[in-house]
Design a protein around this motif. Sequence first.
Motif, PDB file in Angstrom:
ATOM      1  N   VAL A  82       0.872  -1.176   0.000  1.00  0.00           N
ATOM      2  CA  VAL A  82       0.000   0.000   0.000  1.00  0.00           C
ATOM      3  C   VAL A  82       0.913   1.231   0.000  1.00  0.00           C
ATOM      4  O   VAL A  82       1.683   1.429   0.953  1.00  0.00           O
ATOM      5  N   SER A  83       0.838   2.014  -1.053  1.00  0.00           N
ATOM      6  CA  SER A  83       1.747   3.158  -1.214  1.00  0.00           C
ATOM      7  C   SER A  83       1.413   4.300  -0.266  1.00  0.00           C
ATOM      8  O   SER A  83       0.315   4.387   0.286  1.00  0.00           O
ATOM      9  N   LYS A  84       2.392   5.201  -0.111  1.00  0.00           N
ATOM     10  CA  LYS A  84       2.179   6.390   0.722  1.00  0.00           C
ATOM     11  C   LYS A  84       1.045   7.239   0.161  1.00  0.00           C
ATOM     12  O   LYS A  84       0.284   7.837   0.916  1.00  0.00           O
ATOM     13  N   LYS A  85       0.935   7.276  -1.157  1.00  0.00           N
ATOM     14  CA  LYS A  85      -0.129   8.050  -1.795  1.00  0.00           C
ATOM     15  C   LYS A  85      -1.507   7.536  -1.359  1.00  0.00           C
ATOM     16  O   LYS A  85      -2.398   8.316  -1.015  1.00  0.00           O
ATOM     17  N   VAL A  86      -1.685   6.215  -1.340  1.00  0.00           N
ATOM     18  CA  VAL A  86      -2.945   5.613  -0.909  1.00  0.00           C
ATOM     19  C   VAL A  86      -3.140   5.859   0.581  1.00  0.00           C
ATOM     20  O   VAL A  86      -4.243   6.191   1.023  1.00  0.00           O
ATOM     21  N   MET A  87      -2.078   5.719   1.359  1.00  0.00           N
ATOM     22  CA  MET A  87      -2.154   5.945   2.813  1.00  0.00           C
ATOM     23  C   MET A  87      -2.657   7.368   3.107  1.00  0.00           C
ATOM     24  O   MET A  87      -3.536   7.552   3.936  1.00  0.00           O
ATOM     25  N   ARG A  88      -2.090   8.357   2.409  1.00  0.00           N
ATOM     26  CA  ARG A  88      -2.503   9.755   2.626  1.00  0.00           C
ATOM     27  C   ARG A  88      -3.932   9.980   2.141  1.00  0.00           C
ATOM     28  O   ARG A  88      -4.743  10.591   2.832  1.00  0.00           O
ATOM     29  N   SER A  89      -4.223   9.476   0.968  1.00  0.00           N
ATOM     30  CA  SER A  89      -5.532   9.696   0.361  1.00  0.00           C
ATOM     31  C   SER A  89      -6.677   9.122   1.204  1.00  0.00           C
ATOM     32  O   SER A  89      -7.760   9.688   1.273  1.00  0.00           O
ATOM     33  N   GLU A  90      -6.427   7.992   1.855  1.00  0.00           N
ATOM     34  CA  GLU A  90      -7.463   7.334   2.671  1.00  0.00           C
ATOM     35  C   GLU A  90      -7.263   7.569   4.166  1.00  0.00           C
ATOM     36  O   GLU A  90      -7.958   6.965   4.978  1.00  0.00           O
ATOM     37  N   ASP A  91      -6.279   8.395   4.536  1.00  0.00           N
ATOM     38  CA  ASP A  91      -5.975   8.713   5.934  1.00  0.00           C
ATOM     39  C   ASP A  91      -5.769   7.439   6.762  1.00  0.00           C
ATOM     40  O   ASP A  91      -6.409   7.226   7.789  1.00  0.00           O
ATOM     41  N   LEU A  92      -4.860   6.599   6.277  1.00  0.00           N
ATOM     42  CA  LEU A  92      -4.582   5.313   6.927  1.00  0.00           C
ATOM     43  C   LEU A  92      -3.336   5.389   7.794  1.00  0.00           C
ATOM     44  O   LEU A  92      -2.428   6.180   7.532  1.00  0.00           O
ATOM     45  N   ALA A  93      -3.293   4.522   8.792  1.00  0.00           N
ATOM     46  CA  ALA A  93      -2.131   4.397   9.669  1.00  0.00           C
ATOM     47  C   ALA A  93      -1.898   2.914   9.964  1.00  0.00           C
ATOM     48  O   ALA A  93      -2.799   2.090   9.805  1.00  0.00           O
ATOM     49  N   GLU A  94      -0.702   2.614  10.401  1.00  0.00           N
ATOM     50  CA  GLU A  94      -0.356   1.246  10.780  1.00  0.00           C
ATOM     51  C   GLU A  94      -1.403   0.695  11.750  1.00  0.00           C
ATOM     52  O   GLU A  94      -1.873   1.395  12.633  1.00  0.00           O
ATOM     53  N   ALA A  95      -1.776  -0.561  11.554  1.00  0.00           N
ATOM     54  CA  ALA A  95      -2.711  -1.317  12.396  1.00  0.00           C
ATOM     55  C   ALA A  95      -4.179  -0.967  12.143  1.00  0.00           C
ATOM     56  O   ALA A  95      -5.053  -1.543  12.776  1.00  0.00           O
ATOM     57  N   ASP A  96      -4.455  -0.056  11.207  1.00  0.00           N
ATOM     58  CA  ASP A  96      -5.851   0.203  10.847  1.00  0.00           C
ATOM     59  C   ASP A  96      -6.465  -1.044  10.233  1.00  0.00           C
ATOM     60  O   ASP A  96      -5.813  -1.747   9.451  1.00  0.00           O
ATOM     61  N   GLN A  97      -7.709  -1.312  10.583  1.00  0.00           N
ATOM     62  CA  GLN A  97      -8.461  -2.411   9.974  1.00  0.00           C
ATOM     63  C   GLN A  97      -9.028  -1.857   8.665  1.00  0.00           C
ATOM     64  O   GLN A  97      -9.752  -0.862   8.672  1.00  0.00           O
ATOM     65  N   ILE A  98      -8.681  -2.484   7.538  1.00  0.00           N
ATOM     66  CA  ILE A  98      -9.119  -1.969   6.250  1.00  0.00           C
ATOM     67  C   ILE A  98      -9.765  -3.071   5.424  1.00  0.00           C
ATOM     68  O   ILE A  98      -9.476  -4.251   5.590  1.00  0.00           O
ATOM     69  N   GLU A  99     -10.646  -2.643   4.533  1.00  0.00           N
ATOM     70  CA  GLU A  99     -11.240  -3.570   3.590  1.00  0.00           C
ATOM     71  C   GLU A  99     -10.625  -3.299   2.231  1.00  0.00           C
ATOM     72  O   GLU A  99     -10.601  -2.147   1.768  1.00  0.00           O
ATOM     73  N   VAL A 100     -10.113  -4.348   1.605  1.00  0.00           N
ATOM     74  CA  VAL A 100      -9.454  -4.242   0.309  1.00  0.00           C
ATOM     75  C   VAL A 100     -10.289  -5.009  -0.710  1.00  0.00           C
ATOM     76  O   VAL A 100     -10.658  -6.155  -0.465  1.00  0.00           O
ATOM     77  N   GLU A 101     -10.565  -4.364  -1.810  1.00  0.00           N
ATOM     78  CA  GLU A 101     -11.212  -5.047  -2.932  1.00  0.00           C
ATOM     79  C   GLU A 101     -10.145  -5.290  -3.985  1.00  0.00           C
ATOM     80  O   GLU A 101      -9.376  -4.394  -4.317  1.00  0.00           O
ATOM     81  N   LEU A 102     -10.087  -6.522  -4.470  1.00  0.00           N
ATOM     82  CA  LEU A 102      -9.114  -6.889  -5.486  1.00  0.00           C
ATOM     83  C   LEU A 102      -9.834  -7.440  -6.711  1.00  0.00           C
ATOM     84  O   LEU A 102     -10.671  -8.330  -6.590  1.00  0.00           O
ATOM     85  N   GLU A 103      -9.495  -6.898  -7.852  1.00  0.00           N
ATOM     86  CA  GLU A 103      -9.954  -7.462  -9.111  1.00  0.00           C
ATOM     87  C   GLU A 103      -8.742  -8.144  -9.719  1.00  0.00           C
ATOM     88  O   GLU A 103      -7.743  -7.482 -10.047  1.00  0.00           O
ATOM     89  N   LEU A 104      -8.791  -9.471  -9.851  1.00  0.00           N
ATOM     90  CA  LEU A 104      -7.665 -10.225 -10.394  1.00  0.00           C
ATOM     91  C   LEU A 104      -7.625 -10.046 -11.905  1.00  0.00           C
ATOM     92  O   LEU A 104      -8.621 -10.288 -12.583  1.00  0.00           O
ATOM     93  N   LEU A 105      -6.480  -9.627 -12.416  1.00  0.00           N
ATOM     94  CA  LEU A 105      -6.345  -9.355 -13.860  1.00  0.00           C
ATOM     95  C   LEU A 105      -5.593 -10.459 -14.574  1.00  0.00           C
ATOM     96  O   LEU A 105      -4.879 -11.211 -14.011  1.00  0.00           O
TER      97      LEU A 105
END
Length: 105
Positions: A82-105
């Motif tokens: 998870v890049s710093k750009k995504v971390m900033r954009s979603e206001d994330l921090a270490e140990a945050d519980q997150i939901e990730v959606e993945l589309e397999l290509l």
Amino acid sequence: MTESLTYTARLARWQGDRGTYHLVSITGNVAEQIAMHERLHRLEYGSQRGFGSVKVMARIGDTEWKSSVFPQNKKTEWILLVSKKVMRSEDLAEADQIEVELELL
């Protein structure tokens, strides 16, 4: 054919020689589905992608980006960086519980 998966996990921090990385560790049924996708891709195209990775379109919150997941532990665990750009954009921090959606290509 694309396959969409959703996974909830804690955001982890890993300190490497070249810097700090944030990642999501994907296990269980979702990891098995990714491994099957990778095997089918290898059978269809006759080779595997770099490091056995699988290309994905990832989404956390409103942020979507193209990336890859990388196998660990004999493909029973996959890692999404998870890049710093995504971390900033979603206001994330270490140990945050997150939901990730993945589309397999």
